[in-house]
Scaffold this active site. Structure first.
Site, short mmCIF file in Angstrom:
data_model
loop_
_atom_site.label_atom_id
_atom_site.label_comp_id
_atom_site.label_asym_id
_atom_site.label_seq_id
_atom_site.Cartn_x
_atom_site.Cartn_y
_atom_site.Cartn_z
CG HIS A 96 41.95 -66.36 -45.63
ND1 HIS A 96 40.66 -66.82 -45.68
CD2 HIS A 96 42.52 -66.98 -44.57
CE1 HIS A 96 40.44 -67.66 -44.71
NE2 HIS A 96 41.55 -67.78 -44.01
CG ASP A 165 31.86 -65.48 -39.41
OD1 ASP A 165 31.24 -64.63 -38.75
OD2 ASP A 165 31.31 -66.35 -40.09
CD GLU A 278 27.79 -65.91 -39.01
OE1 GLU A 278 28.18 -67.11 -38.94
OE2 GLU A 278 28.55 -64.97 -39.30
#
Length: 537
Positions: A96, A165, A278
């Site tokens: 990633h 997240d 957030e």
């Protein structure tokens, strides 16, 4: 066994002839015979290890190794270190990274997604420690956080305290950066929630390290971008997992009110606070109803005009309150008490309620939708910045209300964190202020798009404009998941930590074998296999 020996000999041959290195073939053969090490030269495995989530580069290794144990990792790195010149070795988790950071050009990529448990090794169950005052679990460095969560929930109803997240990331990968989400204001990043590590250094030495044992390596590896060793085991702090989550979003048109409320919320203590804080920036009406805003019903889409605001930018505050059966009767009052102090646009409270695991895994559900549309495996020119709180309004005026246009091609996150929750002994660098913001431009380039603002070239240029604006305006940002082209830029990034970083490299990876894809200690262009991907025309 004969087939494995042939594969190993071919790996040795290609490393010698292509990279120009003298590899101790006897050691590698012994590795294959005694430990059953899996080296793959399969074109599909090589291709998969050559690209990452960013899709911005293609960097081929010579081979991919699938470890069955920590010993396999030790053996490969030892062989690289003890050869005449060394060859690149890099750990890859879920792939990633954005800019080829996990690449090993002309070397060996260790595919850490192959867990020893898949080869019959037992997994550690959560343990309570009176010394630590809580539970922990030991996990393989390549384990995905979603698997850690499922395992700890199943064995005691426990869960890690701090998250990202997106849960389909490897433990070693996030600990090599920081690991942040909306819980970081209270619990700190993931690197502040790990008690102990097993690390294989660039010398091929397996070292157990913690705050009290081999402290220099422990803090160097945390946020160390893979430069000093490969994490094969991490001891993760756990807490009792809540059952459900009350998830709330409210909208703002005034940036000062938005940031003042965010900063107030992260200053609260005890039970009278939200558990997650957030936010994100909305410059496009369609973004209100996109995958990050899934509980704004598409049957009843929100229009800027319906909110009675006239600016082109809105800001969404996103908060949660965790609860159990015993506290279900008071959660409404607790949420109401916290919300009544905030200055959001009246009538813009959007609430949903869901199981804790569903909230944590929310982005994966969005991933499945994007995959179905062919919009997941596309270039992702992401830019993540830590911005000092004292400069966040300047950033808003220059970036959100100027550089960004009405089509952002993906979510733009913004939320504050408390610096005192970050251990300064780690390798991570953050702004030198008590509060700083993450601003994350998580954009996707759409192949064959007729909209210029969705092209890779446009988004990359916009990233450069944002960085140039910050430099020209005296906003001393720090990149999170950093990427630089020169060692001078890296030195400026690390600032006062640079000399220590260089020293740790000389001690634990003196031949610069590890994580050369970060391009910190490896000259750009040193490997002919570094090839940028071109956008489809």
């Amino acid at each position: 066994m004969a087939q494995k020996i042939v594969v190993l000999l071919f790996v040795i041959y290609r490393l010698i002839t292509t990279v120009g290195l003298t590899v101790k073939s006897a050691e590698l053969l012994q590795l294959g015979e005694d430990r059953g090490t899996q080296f793959s030269l399969d074109p599909s495995d090589i291709a998969r290890a050559s690209i990452d989530f960013g899709g911005l580069s293609q960097i081929e290794p010579m081979a991919v190794m699938q470890p069955s144990s920590t010993s396999d990792v030790v053996s490969v790195i030892s062989s690289a270190y003890n050869s005449a010149q060394g060859f690149p070795v890099s750990a890859r988790g879920h792939g990633h990274s954005i800019n080829g950071q996990a690449a090993a050009p002309g070397g060996v990529v260790i595919d850490m997604s192959h867990s020893p448990a898949a080869n019959g090794a037992s997994k550690s169950v959560p343990v309570y420690s009176s010394t630590l005052g809580g539970h922990y679990v030991d996990v393989w460095g390549g384990e995905l956080w979603i698997d850690v969560l499922n395992w700890t929930l199943e064995h005691g109803g426990l869960a890690p305290r701090s998250w990202t997240d997106y849960l389909y990331l490897s433990v070693g990968g996030t600990l090599s950066n920081a690991g942040i989400s909306g819980q970081a204001f209270h619990h700190g990043p993931q690197i502040s929630n790990v008690y102990e590590l097993d690390v294989v250094t660039g010398k091929g030495e397996l070292v157990t390290c913690s705050e009290k044992e081999n402290q220099e390596l422990f803090y160097g590896v945390l946020g160390g971008l893979g430069q000093f060793g490969i994490i094969t085991r991490a001891r993760i702090a756990l807490e009792r997992a809540p059952k459900r989550v009350r998830w709330i979003r409210v909208l703002y048109s005034d940036f000062t009110d938005f940031t003042r409320d965010q900063e107030r919320l992260i200053s609260l203590h005890g039970s009278e606070r939200f558990d997650y804080v957030e936010g994100f920036v909305i410059t496009d009406e369609s973004l209100i109803n996109n995958w990050r805003s899934s509980f704004f019903s598409p049957r009843n889409p929100i229009k800027f005009s319906s909110l009675g605001v006239h600016g082109k930018v809105l800001y969404c505050l996103e908060v949660t309150k965790n609860y159990n059966d015993s506290t279900a009767g008071t959660v409404d009052q607790e949420v109401e008490a916290l919300l009544k102090e905030l200055k959001f646009i009246p009538g813009t409270i959007f609430t949903t309620d869901l199981p804790y695991i569903d909230f944590l895994d929310r982005v994966h559900k969005a991933e499945l939708k994007l995959r179905a549309k062919g919009l997941w495996e596309v270039p992702h020119p992401w830019l993540n910045l830590f911005v000092p709180a004292s400069k966040i309004e300047d950033f808003d005026r220059g970036v959100f209300n100027n550089i960004l246009d009405n089509s952002t091609s993906g979510p733009v996150l913004i939320y504050p964190m408390n610096k005192h929750k970050w251990d300064e002994r780690s390798s991570v660098v953050t702004p030198d202020e008590d509060v700083f913001y993450l601003v994350a431009f998580l954009r996707s380039a759409v192949p064959d798009s007729t909209e210029p603002s969705q092209t890779l070239e446009y988004l990359m240029q916009q990233n450069e404009r944002i960085l140039e604006f910050c430099a020209g305006s005296g906003i001393e940002v720090k990149q999170y998941l950093p990427h630089y082209e020169t060692q001078g830029e890296w030195a400026r990034h690390f600032g006062p930590k640079w000399d220590r970083f260089v020293k740790l490299k000389s001690v634990f990876d003196p031949k610069s074998i590890l994580a050369v894809g970060q391009r910190i200690f490896e000259p750009i262009g040193a490997h002919s296999s570094l090839m940028p991907l071109r956008e489809s025309s």
